[in-house]
Design an enzyme around this catalytic site. Structure first.
Site, PDB file in Angstrom:
ATOM      1  N   THR A 131       0.820  -1.214   0.000  1.00 26.34           N
ATOM      2  CA  THR A 131       0.000   0.000   0.000  1.00 26.34           C
ATOM      3  C   THR A 131       0.854   1.265   0.000  1.00 26.34           C
ATOM      4  OG1 THR A 131      -1.442   1.290   1.470  1.00 26.34           O
ATOM      5  CG2 THR A 131      -0.104  -0.353   2.516  1.00 26.34           C
ATOM      6  N   ASP A 132       0.278   2.350  -0.471  1.00 26.33           N
ATOM      7  CA  ASP A 132       0.986   3.640  -0.404  1.00 26.33           C
ATOM      8  C   ASP A 132       1.060   4.172   1.027  1.00 26.33           C
ATOM      9  OD1 ASP A 132      -1.708   4.340  -0.075  1.00 26.33           O
ATOM     10  OD2 ASP A 132      -1.705   5.927  -1.585  1.00 26.33           O
ATOM     11  N   GLU A 133       0.268   3.570   1.941  1.00 20.45           N
ATOM     12  CA  GLU A 133       0.211   4.097   3.313  1.00 20.45           C
ATOM     13  C   GLU A 133       1.539   3.922   4.048  1.00 20.45           C
ATOM     14  OE1 GLU A 133      -3.495   3.363   5.354  1.00 20.45           O
ATOM     15  OE2 GLU A 133      -4.553   3.121   3.467  1.00 20.45           O
ATOM     16  N   TYR A 156      -1.790  -0.493  10.917  1.00 16.22           N
ATOM     17  CA  TYR A 156      -1.912  -1.164   9.609  1.00 16.22           C
ATOM     18  C   TYR A 156      -0.711  -0.856   8.732  1.00 16.22           C
ATOM     19  CZ  TYR A 156      -3.287  -1.655   4.691  1.00 16.22           C
ATOM     20  OH  TYR A 156      -3.286  -1.954   3.353  1.00 16.22           O
ATOM     21  N   LYS A 160       2.350  -3.284   7.259  1.00 14.90           N
ATOM     22  CA  LYS A 160       2.627  -3.466   5.823  1.00 14.90           C
ATOM     23  C   LYS A 160       4.061  -3.019   5.507  1.00 14.90           C
ATOM     24  CE  LYS A 160       0.196  -4.665   2.909  1.00 14.90           C
ATOM     25  NZ  LYS A 160      -0.181  -6.004   2.378  1.00 14.90           N
TER      26      LYS A 160
HETATM   27  P1  NAD Z   1      -9.487  -7.501   2.150  1.00 17.98           P
HETATM   28  O1  NAD Z   1      -9.501  -7.217   3.628  1.00 17.98           O
HETATM   29  O2  NAD Z   1     -10.709  -7.237   1.346  1.00 17.98           O
HETATM   30  O3  NAD Z   1      -9.135  -9.047   1.915  1.00 17.98           O
HETATM   31  C1  NAD Z   1      -8.124  -9.704   2.611  1.00 17.98           C
HETATM   32  C2  NAD Z   1      -8.269 -11.193   2.370  1.00 17.98           C
HETATM   33  O4  NAD Z   1      -7.225 -11.855   3.106  1.00 17.98           O
HETATM   34  C3  NAD Z   1      -9.602 -11.771   2.886  1.00 17.98           C
HETATM   35  O5  NAD Z   1     -10.147 -12.639   1.920  1.00 17.98           O
HETATM   36  C4  NAD Z   1      -9.215 -12.522   4.144  1.00 17.98           C
HETATM   37  O6  NAD Z   1     -10.048 -13.645   4.409  1.00 17.98           O
HETATM   38  C5  NAD Z   1      -7.778 -12.942   3.820  1.00 17.98           C
HETATM   39  N1  NAD Z   1      -6.986 -13.148   5.037  1.00 17.98           N
HETATM   40  C6  NAD Z   1      -6.880 -12.307   6.103  1.00 17.98           C
HETATM   41  N2  NAD Z   1      -6.081 -12.843   7.041  1.00 17.98           N
HETATM   42  C7  NAD Z   1      -5.657 -14.032   6.552  1.00 17.98           C
HETATM   43  C8  NAD Z   1      -4.806 -15.054   7.058  1.00 17.98           C
HETATM   44  N3  NAD Z   1      -4.234 -14.942   8.269  1.00 17.98           N
HETATM   45  N4  NAD Z   1      -4.555 -16.143   6.272  1.00 17.98           N
HETATM   46  C9  NAD Z   1      -5.136 -16.244   5.058  1.00 17.98           C
HETATM   47  N5  NAD Z   1      -5.969 -15.335   4.547  1.00 17.98           N
HETATM   48  C10 NAD Z   1      -6.227 -14.241   5.280  1.00 17.98           C
HETATM   49  O7  NAD Z   1      -8.220  -6.720   1.595  1.00 17.98           O
HETATM   50  P2  NAD Z   1      -8.020  -5.979   0.194  1.00 17.98           P
HETATM   51  O8  NAD Z   1      -8.555  -4.609   0.306  1.00 17.98           O
HETATM   52  O9  NAD Z   1      -8.473  -6.871  -0.903  1.00 17.98           O
HETATM   53  O10 NAD Z   1      -6.431  -5.868   0.171  1.00 17.98           O
HETATM   54  C11 NAD Z   1      -5.642  -6.907  -0.401  1.00 17.98           C
HETATM   55  C12 NAD Z   1      -4.183  -6.510  -0.299  1.00 17.98           C
HETATM   56  O11 NAD Z   1      -3.961  -5.294  -1.000  1.00 17.98           O
HETATM   57  C13 NAD Z   1      -3.728  -6.258   1.137  1.00 17.98           C
HETATM   58  O12 NAD Z   1      -2.432  -6.774   1.282  1.00 17.98           O
HETATM   59  C14 NAD Z   1      -3.729  -4.751   1.271  1.00 17.98           C
HETATM   60  O13 NAD Z   1      -2.752  -4.327   2.202  1.00 17.98           O
HETATM   61  C15 NAD Z   1      -3.359  -4.332  -0.145  1.00 17.98           C
HETATM   62  N6  NAD Z   1      -3.870  -3.015  -0.573  1.00 17.98           N
HETATM   63  C16 NAD Z   1      -5.193  -2.689  -0.416  1.00 17.98           C
HETATM   64  C17 NAD Z   1      -5.653  -1.461  -0.871  1.00 17.98           C
HETATM   65  C18 NAD Z   1      -7.105  -1.093  -0.760  1.00 17.98           C
HETATM   66  O14 NAD Z   1      -7.461   0.060  -1.066  1.00 17.98           O
HETATM   67  N7  NAD Z   1      -7.995  -1.977  -0.360  1.00 17.98           N
HETATM   68  C19 NAD Z   1      -4.764  -0.554  -1.464  1.00 17.98           C
HETATM   69  C20 NAD Z   1      -3.418  -0.923  -1.608  1.00 17.98           C
HETATM   70  C21 NAD Z   1      -2.991  -2.167  -1.167  1.00 17.98           C
HETATM   71  P1  TYD Z   2     -10.683   4.035   4.262  1.00 19.99           P
HETATM   72  O1  TYD Z   2     -11.645   3.615   3.203  1.00 19.99           O
HETATM   73  O2  TYD Z   2     -10.794   3.415   5.624  1.00 19.99           O
HETATM   74  O3  TYD Z   2      -9.223   3.866   3.652  1.00 19.99           O
HETATM   75  P2  TYD Z   2      -7.790   4.368   4.251  1.00 19.99           P
HETATM   76  O4  TYD Z   2      -7.941   4.743   5.663  1.00 19.99           O
HETATM   77  O5  TYD Z   2      -6.976   3.117   4.095  1.00 19.99           O
HETATM   78  O6  TYD Z   2      -7.366   5.489   3.366  1.00 19.99           O
HETATM   79  O7  TYD Z   2     -10.824   5.607   4.457  1.00 19.99           O
HETATM   80  C1  TYD Z   2     -10.660   6.506   3.372  1.00 19.99           C
HETATM   81  C2  TYD Z   2     -10.781   7.910   3.927  1.00 19.99           C
HETATM   82  O8  TYD Z   2     -12.124   8.105   4.412  1.00 19.99           O
HETATM   83  C3  TYD Z   2      -9.879   8.161   5.129  1.00 19.99           C
HETATM   84  O9  TYD Z   2      -9.416   9.518   5.094  1.00 19.99           O
HETATM   85  C4  TYD Z   2     -10.779   7.964   6.322  1.00 19.99           C
HETATM   86  C5  TYD Z   2     -12.144   8.433   5.803  1.00 19.99           C
HETATM   87  N1  TYD Z   2     -13.310   7.754   6.414  1.00 19.99           N
HETATM   88  C6  TYD Z   2     -14.359   8.525   6.947  1.00 19.99           C
HETATM   89  O10 TYD Z   2     -14.334   9.767   6.915  1.00 19.99           O
HETATM   90  N2  TYD Z   2     -15.409   7.858   7.516  1.00 19.99           N
HETATM   91  C7  TYD Z   2     -15.481   6.497   7.593  1.00 19.99           C
HETATM   92  O11 TYD Z   2     -16.477   5.956   8.149  1.00 19.99           O
HETATM   93  C8  TYD Z   2     -14.413   5.735   7.022  1.00 19.99           C
HETATM   94  C9  TYD Z   2     -14.434   4.227   7.070  1.00 19.99           C
HETATM   95  C10 TYD Z   2     -13.350   6.409   6.441  1.00 19.99           C
END
Ligand code: NAD
Ligand code: TYD
Length: 348
Positions: A131-133, A156, A160
């Site tokens: 992630t970019d975070e 988080y 990561k």
């Molecule tokens: P998500 O929470 O939707 O899905 C995570 C999946 O991992 C789920 O299916 C869960 O059951 C599985 N999981 C969790 N713990 C586990 C364990 N101990 N063993 C096996 N499986 C397990 O997450 P996402 O949003 O799809 O993110 C996927 C990846 O991409 C993550 O690594 C996240 O850090 C990264 N990412 C997400 C975003 C975003 O905006 N969602 C952006 C950049 C990077």
């Molecule tokens: P989120 O979807 O949780 O992603 P991330 O924290 O990983 O960027 O949140 C996106 C943005 O929205 C973040 O600035 C937090 C804000 N946010 C709210 O204002 N209200 C909410 O209920 C949630 C879940 C997020």
């Protein structure tokens, strides 16, 4: 026939990656390993479940013995590692769960890959989806590049960042062939309704308050999930070993502006009077340690691999809303039971 392990393939991004690999690469045997936590849902990939080149494995990446056995049994050629605890708010209430899955789980996969590949790295690849975070927070100016120093602020992002460091360390120390991508906020179908976009879609449908943290001026760079899956496919096949690529949408939005756009699109879709959904906006207590701004410079992946987002934000958001409106069963299933408890705790 290549054997590819995708972890977290029942989750949001993972399900789109699994679908793409299973359908596009019939010569690959795809193994989807997922613990099916609250965020994992086999309904996300029900359409490809019967494909001959697809196998689902239920299991926990934190269980080292299980992971070792799995790698020994199947001798994977490649790993795309997406399984993670992924929600910042949950990491604030239970940081240890994030260390377990995101750090120890990643270590177990690294150790297992190192063991079975045993210095014979030809045609092998370990891909960590990150992630970019990890870069921390930007002020009003500037963009994250691949050389921006890591400066994570939430449990988080710290977990990561830690796992990214271990992946890189295994590359430097043991020669493990790896790639890492750091992507901005995704949105799209199958997103669990705890994150901003799907939570607010769900609440608008149900006429519930839209809890905007703080003053709503926080900025994120949004990318449609299928464009992320396309980038992952490209980096897995054409990225250079031991490299990092930033992936982003060239698409910055302050939360409050995004929420207002979402409200306008939802009013139109639901046949509501313009401005009706905006009335649900409620400013609530801020998230502790809330990062002000994320924005990605995605010029490296653009120049080296030719990737760029394929849809505009307005198009992507419309596709997303349409998906949620035609998959109300999915929303109902994932918001029953434990979700209600989480929601009470987080927003009461
Ligand atoms: P998500 O929470 O939707 O899905 C995570 C999946 O991992 C789920 O299916 C869960 O059951 C599985 N999981 C969790 N713990 C586990 C364990 N101990 N063993 C096996 N499986 C397990 O997450 P996402 O949003 O799809 O993110 C996927 C990846 O991409 C993550 O690594 C996240 O850090 C990264 N990412 C997400 C975003 C975003 O905006 N969602 C952006 C950049 C990077
Ligand atoms: P989120 O979807 O949780 O992603 P991330 O924290 O990983 O960027 O949140 C996106 C943005 O929205 C973040 O600035 C937090 C804000 N946010 C709210 O204002 N209200 C909410 O209920 C949630 C879940 C997020």
């Amino acid at each position: 026939m290549k054997k590819i392990l995708i972890t977290g393939g029942a989750g949001f991004i993972g399900s789109h990656v699994v679908r793409r690999f299973v359908t596009k690469y019939p010569n690959y045997q795809i193994f989807n390993l997922d613990a099916l936590t609250y965020a994992g849902n086999l309904e996300n990939i029900a359409d490809i479940d019967k494909s001959p080149n697809y196998t689902f494995v239920k299991g926990d990446i934190v269980d080292a013995d299980f992971i070792t056995d799995l790698f020994q049994k199947h001798q994977f050629d490649g790993v795309l590692h997406l399984a993670a605890e992924s929600h910042v708010d949950r990491s604030i209430t239970d940081p240890l769960a994030f260390v377990k899955t995101n750090v120890i789980g990643t270590m177990n996969l690294l150790n297992a890959a190192k063991m079975i590949w045993a210095n014979n790295f030809e045609g092998k690849r370990f891909y960590h989806i990150s992630t970019d975070e990890v870069y921390g927070s930007l002020g009003a100016e500037g963009l994250f590049t691949e050389t921006t120093p890591y400066d994570p602020n939430s449990p988080y992002s710290a977990s990561k960042a830690s796992s990214d460091h271990f992946v890189r360390a295994y590359g430097e120390t043991y020669g493990l062939p790896y790639v890492i991508t750091n992507c901005s906020n995704n949105y799209g179908p199958n997103h669990f309704p705890e994150k901003l976009v799907p939570l607010f879609i769900h609440n608008i449908i149900n006429n519930k308050p839209l809890p905007v943290y703080g003053d709503g001026k926080y900025t994120r760079d949004w990318l449609f999930v299928i464009d992320h899956a396309i980038a992952i496919d490209l980096v897995f096949h054409e990225g250079k070993n031991h490299e990092t690529y930033n992936i982003g949408g060239f698409n910055e939005w302050q939360n409050i502006d995004l929420v207002k756009l979402l409200c306008r699109q939802m009013d139109a879709k639901l046949g509501r009077v313009a401005g009706e959904s905006e009335k649900l906006i409620t400013y609530v207590k801020d998230r502790p340690g809330h990062d002000l701004r994320y924005a990605i410079d995605a010029s490296k992946i653009n120049k080296e691999l030719g990737w760029k987002p394929s849809v505009t934000f307005e198009q992507g958001l419309e596709k997303t809303i349409d998906w949620y409106l035609s998959n109300e069963d999915w929303l109902q299933h994932v918001t029953s039971g434990a979700y209600q408890e989480y929601y009470q705790k987080q927003y009461s």
